[in-house]
Design a protein around this motif. Structure first.
Motif, mmCIF file in Angstrom:
data_model
loop_
_atom_site.group_PDB
_atom_site.id
_atom_site.type_symbol
_atom_site.label_atom_id
_atom_site.label_comp_id
_atom_site.label_asym_id
_atom_site.label_seq_id
_atom_site.Cartn_x
_atom_site.Cartn_y
_atom_site.Cartn_z
ATOM 1 N N LYS A 68 12.601 3.283 6.622
ATOM 2 C CA LYS A 68 11.293 3.538 7.252
ATOM 3 C C LYS A 68 11.450 4.311 8.557
ATOM 4 N N TYR A 93 10.113 12.916 10.047
ATOM 5 C CA TYR A 93 8.781 13.523 10.142
ATOM 6 C C TYR A 93 8.492 14.025 11.551
ATOM 7 N N ARG A 129 5.481 10.468 7.375
ATOM 8 C CA ARG A 129 4.116 10.862 7.740
ATOM 9 C C ARG A 129 3.117 9.770 7.362
ATOM 10 N N TRP A 130 3.288 9.240 6.145
ATOM 11 C CA TRP A 130 2.393 8.172 5.680
ATOM 12 C C TRP A 130 2.466 6.969 6.621
ATOM 13 N N ASN A 170 0.903 7.601 10.048
ATOM 14 C CA ASN A 170 -0.562 7.590 9.990
ATOM 15 C C ASN A 170 -1.144 6.193 9.768
ATOM 16 N N GLN A 171 -0.356 5.310 9.126
ATOM 17 C CA GLN A 171 -0.800 3.921 9.003
ATOM 18 C C GLN A 171 -1.037 3.340 10.388
ATOM 19 N N ASP A 182 7.951 12.737 4.057
ATOM 20 C CA ASP A 182 6.593 12.468 3.571
ATOM 21 C C ASP A 182 6.217 11.002 3.749
ATOM 22 N N TYR A 183 7.195 10.129 3.453
ATOM 23 C CA TYR A 183 6.957 8.702 3.691
ATOM 24 C C TYR A 183 6.760 8.478 5.194
ATOM 25 N N ASN A 196 0.788 -1.238 0.000
ATOM 26 C CA ASN A 196 0.000 0.000 0.000
ATOM 27 C C ASN A 196 0.819 1.286 0.000
ATOM 28 N N GLU A 197 2.116 1.178 0.251
ATOM 29 C CA GLU A 197 2.906 2.398 0.441
ATOM 30 C C GLU A 197 3.016 3.191 -0.861
ATOM 31 N N PRO A 198 3.326 4.505 -0.739
ATOM 32 C CA PRO A 198 3.536 5.316 -1.941
ATOM 33 C C PRO A 198 4.671 4.719 -2.795
#
Ligand SMILES: [Zn+2]
Length: 284
Positions: A185, A192, A244-245, A248-249, A241-242, A168-170
């Motif tokens: 990661k 972040y 942050r993603w 939030n996961q 940005d990663y 699911n990651e960008p």
């Protein structure tokens, strides 16, 4: 830096309540969150509290979201427990390793103390994914729920080990399943959350990969494996940005776990291969 809509919402901290206030909490509408992760070396560039800070921050953010979505409920943050099983990095200063049986006993002591006073819902929040650590946590959860009427879940590791993150990651253009410790990661996460705690040297760290599930490797420490800088992966690629993603996961997983607990849904389990490794490891 964090989700801006939520920054002003008050988070109830267990250690700030008196026993009368705790007594008054409606047991059917109270969910407790327990961060538990060790301090552990995280390469030459990240703080030893990387896992612990992230566990606390993701739990806090989930509580803020839940306070908004479920205003009739009490979401309470327990004080973080800075312990964990981290034998593989014990030859670095800053790693504080606790055996799995002690972790089991801590989780049992916590869960049984809460259950004795009627609390029904407990979410364990860990960012430390070592098999020995999870073995202790799951053994403690089982011992507690066998004896007391309390529901305890640890929602992140089943997602972490499911392969869903990579799915699911960008789009990144490289394989993040090989990122294992103080890696792309985790460095992204810290860029972040705490950019001022990330040492600039991360940009020059070379990519280092190791299959830590290989039988030749299990039980060995990082230094015995030649991992002198204490990381596995490609921290130099880190991207806020990663981060942050990724952050939030975890928040979303905790929010969903709280909904599922109240709804009485069966929690997601660890994949069978992970359970097998957990059981077969000769952990002392
Ligand atoms: Zn970590």
């Amino acid at each position: 830096m964090k989700n801006k809509n939520n920054t002003n919402m008050k988070v109830t901290k267990f250690e700030e309540l008196n026993f009368k206030q705790i007594e008054k909490l409606d047991r059917d509408k109270t969910i407790l969150f327990q961060p538990i992760s060790p301090t552990e070396e995280h390469g030459p560039h990240l703080p030893v509290g990387t896992d612990l800070l992230t566990a606390v921050d993701t739990a806090t953010e989930a509580i803020k979201t839940l306070n908004e979505k479920k205003p009739g409920y009490n979401h309470v943050l327990l004080p973080a427990i800075p312990v964990g099983y981290c034998k593989s990095t014990i030859d670095f200063p800053g790693s504080v390793h606790i055996g799995w049986k002690a972790i089991r006993d801590i989780v049992y002591g916590l869960g049984s103390s809460l259950a004795r006073h009627g609390f029904k819902y407990l979410i364990i929040c860990t960012y430390h994914m070592a098999y020995g650590h999870l073995r202790g946590i799951y053994a403690g959860m089982k011992k507690t729920t066998n004896r007391y009427n309390i529901k305890i879940v640890e929602p992140w590791s089943p997602v972490f080990y499911s392969g869903e993150i990579e799915k699911n990651e960008p789009k990144l253009g490289f394989d993040t399943s090989k990122e294992l410790h103080a890696d792309f990661k985790e460095t992204s996460l810290m860029k972040y959350q705490y950019p001022y705690l990330v040492d600039e040297s991360y940009k020059k760290l070379q990519n280092i990969y190791r299959d830590m599930n290989s039988p030749r490797v299990i039980g060995k420490t990082f230094k015995q494996l030649g991992l002198k800088e204490g990381y596995i992966g490609s921290p130099s690629k880190a991207d806020a940005d990663y981060g942050r993603w990724f952050f939030n996961q975890t928040v979303n997983v905790y929010v969903q776990a709280a909904h599922d607990l109240i709804a009485g849904k069966k929690p997601r389990e660890l994949p069978n291969n992970v359970k097998l490794i957990m059981r077969s490891l000769h952990l002392l």
